[in-house]
Design a protein around this motif. Structure first.
Motif, mmCIF file in Angstrom:
data_model
loop_
_atom_site.group_PDB
_atom_site.id
_atom_site.type_symbol
_atom_site.label_atom_id
_atom_site.label_comp_id
_atom_site.label_asym_id
_atom_site.label_seq_id
_atom_site.Cartn_x
_atom_site.Cartn_y
_atom_site.Cartn_z
ATOM 1 N N ALA A 276 0.742 -1.102 0.173
ATOM 2 C CA ALA A 276 0.403 0.130 -0.046
ATOM 3 C C ALA A 276 1.046 1.442 0.377
ATOM 4 O O ALA A 276 0.263 2.311 -0.830
ATOM 5 C CB ALA A 276 -0.805 0.676 1.106
ATOM 6 N N VAL A 277 2.090 1.056 0.802
ATOM 7 C CA VAL A 277 2.729 2.443 0.605
ATOM 8 C C VAL A 277 3.538 2.599 -1.061
ATOM 9 O O VAL A 277 3.370 4.210 -1.273
ATOM 10 C CB VAL A 277 4.301 2.024 1.972
ATOM 11 C CG1 VAL A 277 5.325 2.831 1.134
ATOM 12 C CG2 VAL A 277 3.580 2.092 2.365
ATOM 13 N N LEU A 278 3.616 1.446 -1.499
ATOM 14 C CA LEU A 278 3.980 1.692 -2.955
ATOM 15 C C LEU A 278 2.603 2.184 -3.852
ATOM 16 O O LEU A 278 3.242 3.642 -4.735
ATOM 17 C CB LEU A 278 4.435 0.436 -3.207
ATOM 18 C CG LEU A 278 4.688 0.635 -5.061
ATOM 19 C CD1 LEU A 278 6.142 1.052 -5.260
ATOM 20 C CD2 LEU A 278 4.857 -0.996 -5.669
ATOM 21 N N GLY A 279 2.221 1.564 -4.155
ATOM 22 C CA GLY A 279 0.493 2.594 -4.237
ATOM 23 C C GLY A 279 0.488 3.307 -3.882
ATOM 24 O O GLY A 279 0.157 4.815 -4.551
ATOM 25 N N ALA A 280 0.497 4.640 -2.075
ATOM 26 C CA ALA A 280 0.852 5.984 -2.409
ATOM 27 C C ALA A 280 1.392 6.399 -2.860
ATOM 28 O O ALA A 280 1.954 8.095 -3.037
ATOM 29 C CB ALA A 280 0.859 6.034 -0.724
ATOM 30 N N GLY A 281 3.170 6.060 -2.795
ATOM 31 C CA GLY A 281 4.260 7.045 -3.245
ATOM 32 C C GLY A 281 3.680 6.774 -4.773
ATOM 33 O O GLY A 281 4.042 7.645 -5.820
ATOM 34 N N VAL B 272 14.909 11.066 -16.428
ATOM 35 C CA VAL B 272 15.962 10.696 -16.359
ATOM 36 C C VAL B 272 15.776 11.275 -14.545
ATOM 37 O O VAL B 272 16.083 10.064 -13.971
ATOM 38 C CB VAL B 272 16.849 11.968 -16.533
ATOM 39 C CG1 VAL B 272 18.252 11.513 -16.645
ATOM 40 C CG2 VAL B 272 17.207 11.485 -18.138
ATOM 41 N N LEU B 273 14.968 12.328 -13.880
ATOM 42 C CA LEU B 273 15.648 11.834 -12.543
ATOM 43 C C LEU B 273 14.502 11.596 -12.425
ATOM 44 O O LEU B 273 14.681 10.963 -11.448
ATOM 45 C CB LEU B 273 14.931 13.309 -12.898
ATOM 46 C CG LEU B 273 14.635 14.013 -10.934
ATOM 47 C CD1 LEU B 273 15.998 13.567 -9.952
ATOM 48 C CD2 LEU B 273 13.727 15.301 -10.904
ATOM 49 N N GLY B 274 13.297 10.492 -12.926
ATOM 50 C CA GLY B 274 12.090 9.484 -12.102
ATOM 51 C C GLY B 274 13.115 8.679 -11.872
ATOM 52 O O GLY B 274 12.536 7.975 -11.001
ATOM 53 N N LEU B 275 13.529 8.059 -12.999
ATOM 54 C CA LEU B 275 14.128 6.767 -13.461
ATOM 55 C C LEU B 275 15.368 6.544 -12.465
ATOM 56 O O LEU B 275 16.252 5.590 -11.634
ATOM 57 C CB LEU B 275 13.970 6.574 -14.747
ATOM 58 C CG LEU B 275 13.662 5.638 -15.443
ATOM 59 C CD1 LEU B 275 14.022 5.569 -17.254
ATOM 60 C CD2 LEU B 275 12.928 4.790 -15.617
ATOM 61 N N THR B 276 16.295 8.085 -12.360
ATOM 62 C CA THR B 276 17.746 7.949 -11.064
ATOM 63 C C THR B 276 16.969 7.639 -9.682
ATOM 64 O O THR B 276 17.935 7.188 -9.225
ATOM 65 C CB THR B 276 18.633 9.181 -11.324
ATOM 66 O OG1 THR B 276 19.065 8.638 -13.371
ATOM 67 C CG2 THR B 276 19.692 9.261 -10.959
ATOM 68 N N THR B 277 16.090 8.179 -9.541
ATOM 69 C CA THR B 277 15.770 8.530 -7.960
ATOM 70 C C THR B 277 15.526 6.908 -7.870
ATOM 71 O O THR B 277 14.982 6.295 -6.213
ATOM 72 C CB THR B 277 14.500 9.236 -7.858
ATOM 73 O OG1 THR B 277 14.619 10.715 -7.729
ATOM 74 C CG2 THR B 277 13.982 9.558 -6.571
ATOM 75 N N GLN B 278 14.439 6.075 -8.578
ATOM 76 C CA GLN B 278 13.417 5.165 -8.520
ATOM 77 C C GLN B 278 15.193 3.998 -8.217
ATOM 78 O O GLN B 278 15.034 3.384 -7.016
ATOM 79 C CB GLN B 278 12.797 4.969 -9.251
ATOM 80 C CG GLN B 278 12.419 2.661 -9.224
ATOM 81 C CD GLN B 278 12.265 2.227 -10.737
ATOM 82 O OE1 GLN B 278 11.655 3.478 -11.433
ATOM 83 N NE2 GLN B 278 12.021 1.230 -10.509
ATOM 84 N N ALA B 279 16.313 4.473 -9.048
ATOM 85 C CA ALA B 279 17.700 3.817 -8.693
ATOM 86 C C ALA B 279 17.891 3.583 -7.786
ATOM 87 O O ALA B 279 18.787 2.886 -7.323
ATOM 88 C CB ALA B 279 18.240 3.410 -10.048
ATOM 89 N N GLY C 206 18.680 0.960 -4.722
ATOM 90 C CA GLY C 206 19.231 0.260 -3.797
ATOM 91 C C GLY C 206 19.726 0.268 -2.281
ATOM 92 O O GLY C 206 20.298 -0.095 -1.743
ATOM 93 N N SER C 207 18.480 1.023 -1.836
ATOM 94 C CA SER C 207 18.698 1.202 -0.194
ATOM 95 C C SER C 207 18.065 -0.089 -0.242
ATOM 96 O O SER C 207 18.366 -0.385 1.068
ATOM 97 C CB SER C 207 17.651 2.254 -0.121
ATOM 98 O OG SER C 207 16.578 1.674 -0.153
ATOM 99 N N ILE D 278 13.271 0.442 6.236
ATOM 100 C CA ILE D 278 13.801 0.262 5.068
ATOM 101 C C ILE D 278 12.745 0.040 3.590
ATOM 102 O O ILE D 278 13.238 0.665 2.262
ATOM 103 C CB ILE D 278 15.573 -0.119 4.634
ATOM 104 C CG1 ILE D 278 15.742 -0.011 5.747
ATOM 105 C CG2 ILE D 278 15.915 -0.443 3.249
ATOM 106 C CD1 ILE D 278 17.586 -0.359 6.155
ATOM 107 N N VAL D 279 11.943 -1.372 3.367
ATOM 108 C CA VAL D 279 11.484 -1.872 2.143
ATOM 109 C C VAL D 279 10.252 -0.498 2.364
ATOM 110 O O VAL D 279 10.165 -0.616 0.649
ATOM 111 C CB VAL D 279 11.475 -3.006 2.533
ATOM 112 C CG1 VAL D 279 9.823 -2.952 1.846
ATOM 113 C CG2 VAL D 279 11.998 -4.193 2.705
ATOM 114 N N LEU D 280 9.813 -0.492 3.327
ATOM 115 C CA LEU D 280 8.482 0.455 3.720
ATOM 116 C C LEU D 280 8.878 2.175 2.428
ATOM 117 O O LEU D 280 8.759 2.227 1.567
ATOM 118 C CB LEU D 280 7.486 1.371 4.634
ATOM 119 C CG LEU D 280 7.272 -0.134 4.964
ATOM 120 C CD1 LEU D 280 6.598 0.136 6.190
ATOM 121 C CD2 LEU D 280 6.218 -0.872 3.394
ATOM 122 N N ALA D 281 10.416 2.378 2.545
ATOM 123 C CA ALA D 281 10.811 3.668 2.667
ATOM 124 C C ALA D 281 10.942 3.802 1.314
ATOM 125 O O ALA D 281 11.136 4.978 0.252
ATOM 126 C CB ALA D 281 11.893 4.538 3.516
#
Length: 194
Positions: free
Chosen positions: A62-67, A89-96, A100-101, A114-117
């Motif tokens: 649900a956290v992913l959905g909220a995101g 580019v910003l979206g894919l870089t931030t997603q990466a 990575g976290s 960590i998973v939720l964040a």
């Protein structure tokens, strides 16, 4: 075929539009392949490593959905400020970076934070990239070509979804075979993390 689709766009006479369509669709494939495979891997992690029930694992998403809702709300502002391609580019870089976290997770329940964040931030970034991809892949076309361009974006989504999970499944299966024996939660985690 791809050549037949390009031939339909030749009447547009704007090569940059074709490049934008191609760039947007490649970004769309990447966005969908990465996020769907991440959901697959995290489902395994939540259930096999942390011991969540299928319902508990599903609720964690649900956290992913909220995101993604937040990403959908901020994407137009990012596109207005940064442009389509820079938003992708910003979206894919931030997603990466958010993905990575997840390298810091372990078999402890505290890893859920960590998973939720990571999934929230990754969801925001992924949807910003997806909105950017849709805008890039359909911008500059006459109304008579919008249906074809939208069909190409839908195809890109389907290719990304279709490729992401099987590729990730193959990597995990090969890694599990290489891991051999050991305690199941730690072995499963070792198969996912480098």
């Amino acid at each position: 075929t791809g050549i037949g689709l390009v031939d339909q766009f030749v009447g547009l006479s704007a090569q940059r539009i074709l490049v934008g369509i191609a760039w947007g669709n490649i970004a769309g494939i990447l966005a969908f392949a990465t996020e769907t495979s991440l959901v697959f891997v995290l489902t395994l992690y939540l259930q096999q490593v942390l011991g969540y029930t299928p319902l508990g694992a599903g609720l964690a998403f649900a956290v992913l959905g909220a995101g993604t809702v937040v990403g959908g709300l901020i994407a137009p502002k990012l596109i207005g400020r940064l442009g389509n391609k820079n938003t992708i580019v910003l979206g894919l870089t931030t997603q990466a970076a958010a993905t990575g976290s997840l390298l810091f997770i372990n078999t402890g329940q505290a890893s859920l934070v960590i998973v939720l964040a990571g999934t929230f931030i990754g969801g925001v970034a992924n949807l910003a990239a997806i909105v950017g991809f849709m805008v890039t892949a359909t911008t500059g076309l006459p109304d008579t070509e919008q249906g074809l361009a939208t069909g190409l974006t839908t195809m890109s989504q389907q290719i990304g979804i279709t490729m992401g999970i099987p590729v990730m499944s193959t990597i995990i299966a090969a890694s599990l075979l290489q891991q051999g024996s050991g305690s199941a939660p730690q072995r499963d985690l070792d198969a996912v993390l480098p």
